[in-house]
Design a protein around this motif. Structure first.
Motif, short mmCIF file in Angstrom:
data_model
loop_
_atom_site.label_atom_id
_atom_site.label_comp_id
_atom_site.label_asym_id
_atom_site.label_seq_id
_atom_site.Cartn_x
_atom_site.Cartn_y
_atom_site.Cartn_z
N ASN A 141 0.89 -1.07 0.13
CA ASN A 141 -0.14 0.05 0.34
C ASN A 141 0.70 1.37 -0.25
O ASN A 141 0.36 2.65 0.40
CB ASN A 141 -1.04 0.11 0.94
CG ASN A 141 -2.02 -1.09 1.46
OD1 ASN A 141 -1.94 -1.43 0.28
ND2 ASN A 141 -1.92 -1.86 2.58
N GLY A 142 2.22 1.66 -1.26
CA GLY A 142 2.99 2.62 -0.88
C GLY A 142 3.92 2.74 0.42
O GLY A 142 4.47 3.48 0.10
N THR A 143 4.16 1.57 0.27
CA THR A 143 5.26 1.25 1.77
C THR A 143 6.27 -0.10 1.60
O THR A 143 5.92 -0.90 1.47
CB THR A 143 4.79 1.40 3.58
OG1 THR A 143 3.97 3.35 3.84
CG2 THR A 143 5.88 1.56 3.98
N SER A 144 7.39 0.70 1.39
CA SER A 144 8.24 -0.56 1.17
C SER A 144 8.57 -1.00 2.88
O SER A 144 9.22 -0.69 3.65
CB SER A 144 9.65 0.24 1.35
OG SER A 144 10.70 -0.58 0.43
N CYS A 145 8.33 -2.52 2.59
CA CYS A 145 8.10 -3.11 3.79
C CYS A 145 8.94 -4.06 3.69
O CYS A 145 9.45 -4.95 2.60
CB CYS A 145 6.48 -4.31 4.15
SG CYS A 145 5.90 -2.53 5.24
N GLU A 146 9.92 -4.57 4.26
CA GLU A 146 11.03 -6.12 4.51
C GLU A 146 9.84 -7.13 5.03
O GLU A 146 9.61 -7.01 6.09
CB GLU A 146 12.02 -5.92 5.41
CG GLU A 146 13.21 -4.57 5.69
CD GLU A 146 14.24 -5.34 4.32
OE1 GLU A 146 13.89 -6.63 3.92
OE2 GLU A 146 15.23 -4.46 3.67
N VAL A 164 4.38 -14.77 4.17
CA VAL A 164 4.95 -13.90 4.43
C VAL A 164 4.53 -12.78 4.92
O VAL A 164 3.83 -12.31 4.85
CB VAL A 164 5.43 -13.62 2.49
CG1 VAL A 164 5.73 -12.58 2.70
CG2 VAL A 164 5.72 -14.60 1.67
N LEU A 165 5.22 -12.08 5.97
CA LEU A 165 5.19 -10.94 6.68
C LEU A 165 5.56 -9.67 6.60
O LEU A 165 7.13 -10.36 6.28
CB LEU A 165 5.64 -11.62 8.23
CG LEU A 165 5.25 -12.80 8.92
CD1 LEU A 165 6.16 -13.11 10.50
CD2 LEU A 165 3.91 -13.32 9.34
N TYR A 166 4.92 -8.57 6.24
CA TYR A 166 5.29 -7.37 5.46
C TYR A 166 6.07 -6.94 7.06
O TYR A 166 4.97 -6.79 7.50
CB TYR A 166 4.54 -6.75 4.89
CG TYR A 166 4.45 -7.75 3.53
CD1 TYR A 166 4.62 -6.85 2.61
CD2 TYR A 166 3.22 -8.71 3.46
CE1 TYR A 166 3.87 -7.52 1.42
CE2 TYR A 166 3.24 -9.07 2.24
CZ TYR A 166 3.50 -9.10 1.15
OH TYR A 166 3.19 -9.70 0.71
N LEU A 167 6.85 -6.31 7.26
CA LEU A 167 7.36 -5.44 8.95
C LEU A 167 7.40 -4.29 7.96
O LEU A 167 7.95 -3.63 7.19
CB LEU A 167 8.85 -6.25 9.17
CG LEU A 167 8.92 -7.40 8.66
CD1 LEU A 167 9.68 -8.24 9.73
CD2 LEU A 167 7.78 -8.19 10.05
N ASP A 168 6.59 -3.47 8.94
CA ASP A 168 6.82 -2.07 9.44
C ASP A 168 7.89 -1.32 10.04
O ASP A 168 8.84 -1.61 10.60
CB ASP A 168 5.53 -1.82 10.69
CG ASP A 168 5.48 -0.15 10.39
OD1 ASP A 168 6.62 0.84 10.54
OD2 ASP A 168 4.75 0.92 9.65
#
Length: 224
Positions: A141-146, A164-168
């Protein structure tokens, strides 16, 4: 050592560690897992004696299912209350180390596996049989997450499932996950509305495919 020199040395060490992690996928995954575990209150998890919560599934504001849990972490049991599709009440206690093969105790164990993972997955990342791999940065959603890929060896009731976890990037907490079953359709669910309970920082709402999972009536008891 003068303060300014100390700061420069510290920044150099941090940059060196980050560079090594980037060149070492296993090291990168380990660092991401450590950051997530700590951000979620992992240092306090060993003090927890009991976790109470209600797992609620909703669609269009209507509750479809709920299960109440009293998880005695120290004793390794989970007391679960729920209603089946026919509206019949069920109440059973699962022995988590030695689950039974049938009846309400089996269902209670299955509910613990599923419901507690939606609630506490970041704190289970260090469990035996969990393999973590760095997936690299991805847009959410427009944010690059590791991203952190989870696979399992003999863990849970569906060990072939993967996540797959998207980390803030700021908090290091999970913002969303992709659920990847061996067969059938996967899905992406949000992790949001974080709250802190006895030093644990936990998501209390997930949204996916027009449905919402809420974690309510939360109480965490721990040693001081």
């Amino acid at each position: 050592m003068k303060p300014c020199i100390a700061v420069i040395v510290s920044l150099f060490v941090m940059a060196t560690v980050a560079a090594r992690a980037a060149d070492n996928p296993a090291g990168k995954a380990e660092q991401l897992a450590t950051d997530l575990f700590k951000a979620s209150g992992g240092d306090n998890w060993g003090k927890v004696k009991e976790v109470q919560f209600t797992f609620v599934v909703e669609s269009e504001g209507k509750a479809l299912f709920s299960a109440q849990h009293v998880w005695n972490v120290a004793a390794g049991t989970d007391e679960v209350k729920w209603k089946d599709k026919q509206g019949t009440d069920h109440h059973a206690t699962a022995k988590l180390a030695t689950p039974v093969a049938d009846g309400d105790e089996k269902t209670a164990y299955a509910r613990w596996v599923n419901d507690s993972y939606w609630f506490l997955a970041p704190l289970k990342i260090r469990d035996k049989g969990v393999t973590v791999e760095a997936g690299g940065p991805k847009d959410l959603n427009g944010t690059s997450c590791e991203t952190l890929h989870l696979s399992f060896d003999g863990v849970g009731m569906t060990p072939t499932d993967q996540y797959v976890l998207y980390l803030d990037p700021q908090t290091k907490l999970v913002r969303a996950w992709d659920y990847i079953p061996k067969t059938g359709d996967g899905m992406q669910a949000t992790w949001e509305k974080y709250q802190t309970f006895a030093g644990l920082t936990l998501a209390t709402e997930h949204n996916f495919n027009g449905k919402t999972i809420r974690l309510t009536d939360i109480k965490v008891t721990s040693d001081k």
